[in-house]
Write an enzyme that holds these catalytic residues in place. Structure first.
Site, PDB file in Angstrom:
ATOM      1  N   HIS A   1      87.315 -34.394 -26.376  1.00 25.69           N
ATOM      2  CA  HIS A   1      85.698 -35.174 -26.384  1.00 25.69           C
ATOM      3  C   HIS A   1      85.639 -36.019 -25.428  1.00 25.69           C
ATOM      4  O   HIS A   1      84.494 -36.179 -25.521  1.00 25.69           O
ATOM      5  CB  HIS A   1      85.733 -35.514 -28.263  1.00 25.69           C
ATOM      6  CG  HIS A   1      86.951 -36.698 -28.545  1.00 25.69           C
ATOM      7  ND1 HIS A   1      85.984 -37.747 -29.260  1.00 25.69           N
ATOM      8  CD2 HIS A   1      87.761 -37.798 -27.754  1.00 25.69           C
ATOM      9  CE1 HIS A   1      87.601 -39.117 -29.029  1.00 25.69           C
ATOM     10  NE2 HIS A   1      88.090 -38.470 -28.544  1.00 25.69           N
ATOM     11  N   HIS A   2      85.909 -36.206 -24.658  1.00 26.77           N
ATOM     12  CA  HIS A   2      86.000 -36.876 -23.160  1.00 26.77           C
ATOM     13  C   HIS A   2      85.003 -35.910 -22.530  1.00 26.77           C
ATOM     14  O   HIS A   2      84.694 -36.716 -20.840  1.00 26.77           O
ATOM     15  CB  HIS A   2      86.807 -37.484 -23.474  1.00 26.77           C
ATOM     16  CG  HIS A   2      87.047 -39.202 -23.915  1.00 26.77           C
ATOM     17  ND1 HIS A   2      86.334 -39.900 -24.209  1.00 26.77           N
ATOM     18  CD2 HIS A   2      88.566 -39.465 -24.317  1.00 26.77           C
ATOM     19  CE1 HIS A   2      87.286 -40.479 -25.198  1.00 26.77           C
ATOM     20  NE2 HIS A   2      88.824 -40.002 -25.511  1.00 26.77           N
ATOM     21  N   ALA A   3      85.912 -35.052 -22.371  1.00 29.24           N
ATOM     22  CA  ALA A   3      85.285 -33.932 -21.150  1.00 29.24           C
ATOM     23  C   ALA A   3      83.436 -33.538 -21.602  1.00 29.24           C
ATOM     24  O   ALA A   3      83.252 -33.130 -22.707  1.00 29.24           O
ATOM     25  CB  ALA A   3      86.217 -32.710 -21.165  1.00 29.24           C
TER      26      ALA A   3
ATOM     27  N   ASN B   1      82.262 -39.382 -25.856  1.00 31.89           N
ATOM     28  CA  ASN B   1      80.954 -39.504 -25.017  1.00 31.89           C
ATOM     29  C   ASN B   1      81.223 -38.187 -24.108  1.00 31.89           C
ATOM     30  O   ASN B   1      79.649 -37.889 -23.665  1.00 31.89           O
ATOM     31  CB  ASN B   1      82.009 -40.137 -23.918  1.00 31.89           C
ATOM     32  CG  ASN B   1      82.934 -40.423 -23.560  1.00 31.89           C
ATOM     33  OD1 ASN B   1      83.942 -39.803 -23.354  1.00 31.89           O
ATOM     34  ND2 ASN B   1      82.425 -40.451 -21.783  1.00 31.89           N
TER      35      ASN B   1
END
Length: 402
Positions: A208-210, A251
């Site tokens: 979920h940070h990509a 993000n």
């Protein structure tokens, strides 16, 4: 194949570089360094050209229809659990992976525990047929510039937060990127499976940070975004919801869907005082709650139950992707939260229960977790879902035609 080509190129350039050092010829030393920097540009141009040339939406739809139709005819939809796993999910690199606190082999550990407990057998689950293809990634909006960056060890090292810039990029592609590509395809396949079965779990994923433009936080490929975009483009699903209960802000998917709040609802419970503190991405969140070391189990469960019910009833999603990070467990130094094992198990049960009773198909991905106890907790949570909600026998009321 692309990994193999890059490896051969790296070995040839390394041999040339060593030759230059032995002969003390600076021209021979500089040449492979320059080529090492420039050759990815040519590789990417050629690879992207053929990927776009060979990929068509019609071909992807036909592949998807044939694959799932054949499995349905063979009764695998009733025999197999809608759980995606492949041994290639696990990231091992001669022990180098231990430089990061993330348990990069927890996927196999969860699978083995579920098998030992009799929930799964050796063959009654689904495997992604391979890594996510370049043509599909480009079709789903992946940045070509970002894919170019992934040819350089320095950039990969930045994303996975391990100083491995001195290693050939092809080695990192083989040992780190390729497993993540298998996991990404697993998330896409799991999302499609959920439309038939009502639920699915990918025993990996949750990067979920990509986003489609960049990576970070041990996340390279935006599998959450890809899964949702795939359903929209190839199945016709529109309204999707992301429930992100990892301790860190999601993000990546928030940046990807920042301008699509009409069709994408993001519910994010995270510790606002830790990484990544991405205030720009936070604009993509539909509803967020701050959870930290002072949040008790009862407060967390009460807050989740109330906000999830309200969000589901008001938004009415056609599909829900559940990012079930376990770095919110007590003792996780990166998550800095204090939720108990029982709280995590109840948390997962609430998400599944609220979706299944509304006949909303959901896909669960594992995301973060930085302790050895994470794998047993995840396995216990899945076992609890079957004990309390009978997910093995669940049948969806409105089966999606693929």
């Amino acid at each position: 194949m692309y990994t193999l080509i890059c490896a051969v190129q790296d070995l040839a350039l390394l041999a040339l570089f060593i030759t230059g050092l032995v002969l003390l010829e600076w021209q021979i030393i500089v040449f492979p360094i320059v080529i090492y920097i420039l050759v990815p540009f040519l590789n990417e141009l050629i690879y992207n050209f053929f990927a776009k040339l060979l990929f068509t939406i019609e071909k992807e739809k036909k592949w998807m229809d044939n694959r799932y139709y054949q499995q349905e005819q063979q009764n695998k939809y009733t025999e197999n659990l809608p759980i995606m796993y492949h041994y290639k999910y696990n990231i091992t690199a001669c022990g180098i992976e231990k430089l990061h606190p993330f348990d990069s082999v927890k996927y196999g550990r969860v699978f083995n525990i579920l098998k030992e407990k009799g929930f799964m057998q050796e063959q009654n689950f689904y495997k992604p047929q391979g890594k996510v293809g370049r043509g599909l990634m480009l079709n789903l909006g992946m940045s070509q510039l970002y894919l170019l960056y992934l040819n350089y060890a320095a950039y990969i090292s930045k994303c996975i937060e391990i100083p491995l810039f001195f290693l050939p990029a092809s080695f990192l592609r083989w040992k780190v990127l390729d497993p993540m590509m298998f996991s990404t395809q697993g998330s896409i396949d799991a999302a499609v499976l959920s439309l038939k079965r009502g639920w699915s779990i990918n025993l990996s994923g949750g990067y979920h940070h990509a986003c489609r433009q960049s990576g970070g936080g041990f996340c390279i490929y935006p599998d959450i975004c890809f899964a949702i975009e795939y359903l929209r483009k190839f199945v016709g699903i529109k309204k999707c919801m992301i429930v992100d209960l990892d301790a860190h802000q999601g993000n990546g998917h928030e940046r990807d869907f920042i301008n699509d709040k009409e069709n994408t609802f993001i519910l994010d419970f995270y510790n606002h005082s830790i990484y990544p503190a991405d205030f720009q991405a936070a604009k993509g969140i539909s509803l967020s709650k701050n959870v930290d070391c002072n949040t008790s189990d009862s407060e967390y469960i009460s807050m989740l139950r109330m906000t999830l019910k309200k969000s589901l009833d008001e938004f009415k999603p056609e599909f829900l992707l559940y990012n079930a990070g376990t770095d919110c467990l007590d003792g996780d130094h990166l998550g800095q939260m204090n939720l108990s094992r029982n709280c995590i198990i109840e948390r997962d049960q609430i998400v599944f229960e609220e979706c299944l009773k509304r006949d909303i198909p959901l896909t669960m991905v594992l995301s973060g977790g930085y302790q050895q106890i994470n794998a047993p907790v995840i396995a216990d949570s899945i076992l609890n879902l079957d004990e309390k909600l009978k997910i093995k026998n669940y049948s969806r009321k409105k089966v999606q035609n693929l």
